[in-house]
Every structure is written in C-alpha cells, then in structure tokens.
Design a protein around this motif. Sequence first.
Motif, mmCIF file in Angstrom:
data_model
loop_
_atom_site.group_PDB
_atom_site.id
_atom_site.type_symbol
_atom_site.label_atom_id
_atom_site.label_comp_id
_atom_site.label_asym_id
_atom_site.label_seq_id
_atom_site.Cartn_x
_atom_site.Cartn_y
_atom_site.Cartn_z
ATOM 1 N N TRP A 77 32.661 20.928 2.546
ATOM 2 C CA TRP A 77 32.655 21.438 3.913
ATOM 3 C C TRP A 77 32.791 20.230 4.835
ATOM 4 O O TRP A 77 32.009 19.278 4.745
ATOM 5 N N SER A 90 33.847 18.577 8.898
ATOM 6 C CA SER A 90 34.016 18.788 10.336
ATOM 7 C C SER A 90 35.454 18.438 10.718
ATOM 8 O O SER A 90 35.930 17.334 10.431
ATOM 9 N N THR A 123 33.855 23.876 11.058
ATOM 10 C CA THR A 123 33.655 23.423 9.684
ATOM 11 C C THR A 123 34.658 24.141 8.799
ATOM 12 O O THR A 123 34.690 25.371 8.754
ATOM 13 N N TYR A 148 36.482 24.556 4.884
ATOM 14 C CA TYR A 148 36.048 24.549 3.489
ATOM 15 C C TYR A 148 37.224 24.223 2.578
ATOM 16 O O TYR A 148 38.347 24.701 2.793
ATOM 17 N N ARG A 157 29.049 21.923 12.819
ATOM 18 C CA ARG A 157 29.308 20.996 11.720
ATOM 19 C C ARG A 157 28.248 21.225 10.642
ATOM 20 O O ARG A 157 27.058 20.958 10.865
ATOM 21 N N TYR A 169 23.387 23.400 9.902
ATOM 22 C CA TYR A 169 24.549 22.898 10.639
ATOM 23 C C TYR A 169 24.135 22.381 12.005
ATOM 24 O O TYR A 169 23.123 22.789 12.572
#
Length: 304
Positions: A160, A162, A177, A179, A208, A223
Amino acid sequence: MSIGTQELSLPRWEDSIVVVEPPGAEPGAWAGAPSVVEADGYVYLAYRLRLPIGEGRGISNVIARSRDGVTFDVVATVDKDRFGAESLERPALTRTPQGRWRLYVSAATPGTKHWRVDLLEAATVEGLATATPRTVLAGDDSAGVKDPVLHHDEHGWHLWASVHPLESWDDADRMTTEYATSPDGVHWTWRGTALAARPGRWDARGVRVSSVSVDGDTIVATYDGRATAGENWEERTGVARGTRLPDGSFGALTAADDQPLGSPHAPNGLRYLSQVTMPDGTRRTYFEATREDGAHDLRMEHAG
C-alpha cells in the motif's frame, strides 16, 4: 508494516514515551516515520530524520536495534545524497521469507514534487548501509509514489503506497493510497485505489495507510489523514478495514467513522503509526507526533 495476525489498536498518548529525539527544536525538525520489525529476539526500528525546509529536509533514514523496544542502538544509516534526492521520507523495513533484509526508501526528485521508491537489499541489517539502490516504484510525470507499507503471505507480496497527483503544483499534497501486488517484492502490479479521501470529513484532503494487520481474510489498517493543505505534515491517525478477495489480493478499505487520534500539542499531528508484537505477546506501538515546541518526536507506547 504488517504485524501479522494481531489487530491494530490506537495508542494512548499518556502512556507513550520518547524513543528518538528530533535533530532540532522547531517546526520542521522531526524524528519519526517509523517502520518496525521483530526478528531474532530484537526490535529493528527504521525511521527518518528531518530538518526544516531550506535546512536539508529529510536528511537520512536510520535503522536501530533494541532488545526491549525502548533503548535503541543505531546499526545502519543511509543519507539522501546516496539517492540523489532532495529529501527522504518514511523507510519501510522488512525481512524476506529467505531471511534477507530489505529497506524501501522514499526519495524526492530535486526541484519537483515527484517521489519514487528505491530498494536496498542485504543479507544483514548492517549491510543495508552499503547496498546498491534500485528503483522499484518509479512513479511518472503524473504521479509521485512514496511511503510504502508491505505485507507478505502465502499469496505473495502486498503493498500500500501513498500516491500524489502531479498535474498541479498546488494540488500535489493531495494523496490516495494505492494497492499493488508482487511475486517477489520487486516487480509490482498496481491493483487499484485502496483508500481515498472523504469530502467534508477530517481526511478530505488526503489519506495514507501507515500499517496493516492481516488475520485470515480480514485486514485492519491505520492511516494518516488531513482535511486541508494547511494540515500537510500534521496529519492525524484513523482506522480502516477491508477483506481479502477470492484471488488472494485485498479489496478496498473502508474508513471507520471514529474521530482521529492526534497529539495534544497544536497543530496536533500524530502519524506514521507502526506496531510490533514482542515474543512475550506484548505490543509496542511507534508513531511520530507533534510536541509543544512544534518539532516531532518518535514515540512508543507499550501495551500488554
């Protein structure tokens, strides 16, 4: 980073202590952005040291080792000049199933708002200090990539990160965020947005993911979020949850409706939370937080 099967929980400020002091006593001087791993009876803590803008920004990533998770000895340091970077952000420390050590380093391209992620790999933690970097998340002209969080399981590598849009200089602080998955932790395939900002909420400007906990097919993440551009660098921490998909990857995360956790000191930043479970079953939670003079400490809470 991933902490295995124990569900994440938010720390209590009053029970936390300082484990790394910042390199200055003013806003913009930070020790923090931790990433923590337990291995071979030690806690390994990777973190970023930063000076104010105009004085160096993110000057280095440091890796330190501790028996108790409280008192650390530095074992490796990498400086921004090794990456030709204007600044370094949060490192991500992990160990492969084969026992090799990896440090994923977020590096800023000079004169731009672009970020990329480089990988250092070595047989020992100490060896990361002299390992040759290679870019594994390059970003492009439209987006910068930084601050990865990693998890490895029987389905492979999960990440994950930013991601910041670069079409507008004034909007480059916005973040989602995203993936990605990988068979080896080096070559990544983007799978979509894991978490996005929520208009009108405390995380309306950007989000994030800072750490994940996986228990079977369930994932819980902490997050960082902010409501405005003015809260850049002073994000607060929330929780989001999701589930695994049939192919072994993870779906999008859903943010909880709870109020975020922040420092008691204005402007209340508390971010980059990372947790580790000790061999005795107790938990250490590390995070970066604003202190009274505006600098940021790296703090730790110990929980049973």
